[in-house]
Design a protein around this motif. Structure first.
Motif, short mmCIF file in Angstrom:
data_model
loop_
_atom_site.label_atom_id
_atom_site.label_comp_id
_atom_site.label_asym_id
_atom_site.label_seq_id
_atom_site.Cartn_x
_atom_site.Cartn_y
_atom_site.Cartn_z
N ASN A 181 -12.36 1.99 -4.89
CA ASN A 181 -11.19 2.75 -5.32
C ASN A 181 -10.00 2.30 -4.48
O ASN A 181 -10.08 1.28 -3.80
CB ASN A 181 -11.44 4.26 -5.18
CG ASN A 181 -11.98 4.65 -3.82
OD1 ASN A 181 -11.43 4.24 -2.79
ND2 ASN A 181 -13.07 5.41 -3.79
N TYR A 182 -8.92 3.08 -4.54
CA TYR A 182 -7.72 2.66 -3.83
C TYR A 182 -7.81 2.85 -2.32
O TYR A 182 -6.92 2.43 -1.58
CB TYR A 182 -6.49 3.38 -4.39
CG TYR A 182 -6.51 4.88 -4.21
CD1 TYR A 182 -6.06 5.48 -3.04
CD2 TYR A 182 -6.96 5.71 -5.24
CE1 TYR A 182 -6.09 6.86 -2.87
CE2 TYR A 182 -6.99 7.09 -5.08
CZ TYR A 182 -6.54 7.65 -3.90
OH TYR A 182 -6.56 9.00 -3.75
N HIS A 183 -8.89 3.45 -1.83
CA HIS A 183 -9.12 3.55 -0.40
C HIS A 183 -9.69 2.22 0.10
O HIS A 183 -10.90 2.04 0.23
CB HIS A 183 -10.09 4.69 -0.07
CG HIS A 183 -9.58 6.04 -0.45
ND1 HIS A 183 -8.47 6.61 0.15
CD2 HIS A 183 -10.00 6.94 -1.38
CE1 HIS A 183 -8.25 7.81 -0.37
NE2 HIS A 183 -9.16 8.02 -1.31
N ILE A 184 -8.79 1.29 0.39
CA ILE A 184 -9.23 -0.09 0.63
C ILE A 184 -9.98 -0.26 1.95
O ILE A 184 -10.60 -1.30 2.18
CB ILE A 184 -8.04 -1.07 0.59
CG1 ILE A 184 -7.02 -0.72 1.68
CG2 ILE A 184 -7.40 -1.07 -0.79
CD1 ILE A 184 -5.92 -1.76 1.83
N HIS A 185 -9.95 0.75 2.83
CA HIS A 185 -10.65 0.63 4.11
C HIS A 185 -12.08 1.15 4.03
O HIS A 185 -12.77 1.19 5.06
CB HIS A 185 -9.88 1.37 5.20
CG HIS A 185 -8.56 0.74 5.53
ND1 HIS A 185 -8.45 -0.37 6.33
CD2 HIS A 185 -7.30 1.04 5.12
CE1 HIS A 185 -7.18 -0.72 6.44
NE2 HIS A 185 -6.47 0.12 5.71
N LYS A 186 -12.54 1.54 2.85
CA LYS A 186 -13.90 2.06 2.72
C LYS A 186 -14.85 1.02 2.13
O LYS A 186 -15.19 0.05 2.80
CB LYS A 186 -13.87 3.35 1.89
CG LYS A 186 -13.15 4.50 2.61
CD LYS A 186 -13.27 5.80 1.87
CE LYS A 186 -12.62 6.94 2.64
NZ LYS A 186 -12.73 8.23 1.92
N ASP A 187 -15.25 1.16 0.89
CA ASP A 187 -16.32 0.32 0.32
C ASP A 187 -15.76 -0.87 -0.46
O ASP A 187 -14.92 -0.70 -1.35
CB ASP A 187 -17.21 1.15 -0.61
CG ASP A 187 -17.83 2.34 0.10
OD1 ASP A 187 -18.13 2.18 1.29
OD2 ASP A 187 -18.00 3.39 -0.52
N LYS A 237 2.54 4.25 -2.25
CA LYS A 237 2.33 4.89 -3.54
C LYS A 237 3.64 4.97 -4.32
O LYS A 237 4.57 5.67 -3.92
CB LYS A 237 1.73 6.28 -3.35
CG LYS A 237 0.30 6.29 -2.85
CD LYS A 237 -0.26 7.70 -2.78
CE LYS A 237 -1.70 7.70 -2.30
NZ LYS A 237 -2.26 9.07 -2.22
N SER A 251 0.82 -1.22 0.00
CA SER A 251 0.00 0.00 0.00
C SER A 251 0.85 1.27 0.00
O SER A 251 0.44 2.31 0.50
CB SER A 251 -0.96 0.02 1.19
OG SER A 251 -1.84 -1.08 1.14
N GLY A 269 -14.92 -2.50 3.80
CA GLY A 269 -13.61 -2.29 3.22
C GLY A 269 -13.41 -3.26 2.07
O GLY A 269 -14.34 -3.96 1.63
N CYS A 270 -12.19 -3.33 1.57
CA CYS A 270 -11.89 -4.18 0.40
C CYS A 270 -12.31 -5.62 0.63
O CYS A 270 -12.10 -6.19 1.70
CB CYS A 270 -10.39 -4.12 0.10
SG CYS A 270 -9.90 -5.05 -1.36
N SER A 282 -12.37 -3.25 -4.20
CA SER A 282 -12.89 -2.06 -3.55
C SER A 282 -13.25 -1.01 -4.59
O SER A 282 -12.78 -1.05 -5.74
CB SER A 282 -11.86 -1.49 -2.56
OG SER A 282 -10.64 -1.17 -3.21
#
Length: 329
Positions: A230-236, A143, A141, A255-256, A228
């Motif tokens: 998007n790249y915010h794996i702790h969200k949806d 960048k 994770s 999350g992901c 997921s």
């Protein structure tokens, strides 16, 4: 006061019911290392690998033992078994091969892929290996430029060829279909593109999907994916079918979605939040299982008709029996 007491009693019995069907095999603390992948080796043997090169052997009831593995601290991201060998793919250009008959490990370092990880590895129907991944930092994770690749080789690590590479895309997952077509999920930071090939040489775009498609599966002769939004794996987290844009489902608190399997016609999945989510493909009903005191769950392995291993962060290993488990819609 009487109503409060009744509620507490009800919650006690609900939790007790789930406790009987969720067995805690291993659970550390948050700072402990993660288990990333689990693979069935034989009828009563499973290998579990993960962070810092940790590799364990486990039977179907969760008894854990050590493996005499030449651990060099490389994270184990994928374990794949063939008839004769077990292949262990790592996060820095190394694949280990275990000879089942000789009980010996050998190590292969791919210098051309230095500082790149093997994120997925599959055995094709013709016996050859196909591996994919990209920059090691992406798998942590971090960048950085993805430098994605797909490579083919035989089981002796000969005839090695990089058959696809893109500087600004990471290759997350591979799948061979029933008609021997190869699919790969690639991601550029905004959109995933599933690419396909019939000969492992020429690749073309197949499907674009908004979001990070972490893994591909063949379920009931259809291609399904998870990941997921998007790249915010702790969200949806998302689960969907490649064949139908309407079959895309979002889990807002999970999350992901890291990995999936099937139970009783339903898709069950492990998540970064530590809950287990369930999708009924026929009714499109979504539900989840809250597992107390659980960190991120990364992988699933079927044990029997209703029992599954779930593994993850903090040395987590659970056995979940879905036949009697209570879910929350």
């Amino acid at each position: 006061m009487k109503i409060l007491l009744q509620i507490l009693i009800l919650l006690f019995f609900l939790n007790k019911g789930n406790a009987q069907t969720i067995q805690n095999i291993s659970q550390g603390i948050e700072s402990d290392s993660s288990f990333y992948h689990i693979t069935k080796i034989s009828n009563n043997e499973y290998w579990v690998g993960g962070e810092y090169g940790i590799l364990k052997r486990m039977d179907s009831v969760g008894n854990i033992s050590a493996i005499n593995f030449p651990n060099e601290g490389l994270r184990i991201l994928k374990i794949e078994k063939t008839n004769n060998y077990v292949f262990i793919a790592t996060d820095n250009a190394v694949i280990y091969r275990y000879d089942i008959a000789k009980k010996e490990f050998i190590k292969k370092t791919f210098e051309v892929l230095k500082n790149k990880c093997f994120y997925d590895l599959i055995v094709l129907s013709d016996g050859n290996l196909l591996a994919c991944g990209g920059s090691t930092g992406i798998s942590k994770s971090v960048k950085e430029i993805p430098n994605g690749f797909i490579a083919s080789m035989d089981q002796d690590f000969n005839n090695f060829n990089i058959v696809w590479n893109k500087r600004f895309k990471f290759a997350w997952s591979l799948l061979e279909t029933n008609n021997h077509e190869i699919l790969a999920s690639t991601y550029n930071g905004l959109t995933s593109t599933i690419i396909k090939s019939e000969d492992r040489t020429a690749w073309k775009k197949d499907t674009k999907i908004k979001g990070l498609i972490y893994a591909l599966y063949l379920i009931d002769n259809q291609i399904w994916y998870c990941g997921s939004k998007n790249y915010h794996i702790h969200k949806d987290g998302i689960i969907g079918s490649k064949e139908s844009k309407n079959n895309r489902f979002c889990f807002n608190t999970s999350g992901c979605i890291w990995n999936m399997d099937c139970w009783n016609g339903k898709i069950i999945a492990s998540t970064v939040s530590g809950e287990v989510v369930i999708l009924n493909k026929e009714t499109s009903q979504l539900s989840n299982i809250l597992i107390p005191n659980t960190f991120a769950l990364y992988d699933i392995q079927k044990i029997s008709n209703s029992k599954y291993f779930f593994i993850g962060h903090g040395h987590t290993i659970k056995i979940v029996d879905f036949s009697t488990l209570k879910t929350t819609n």
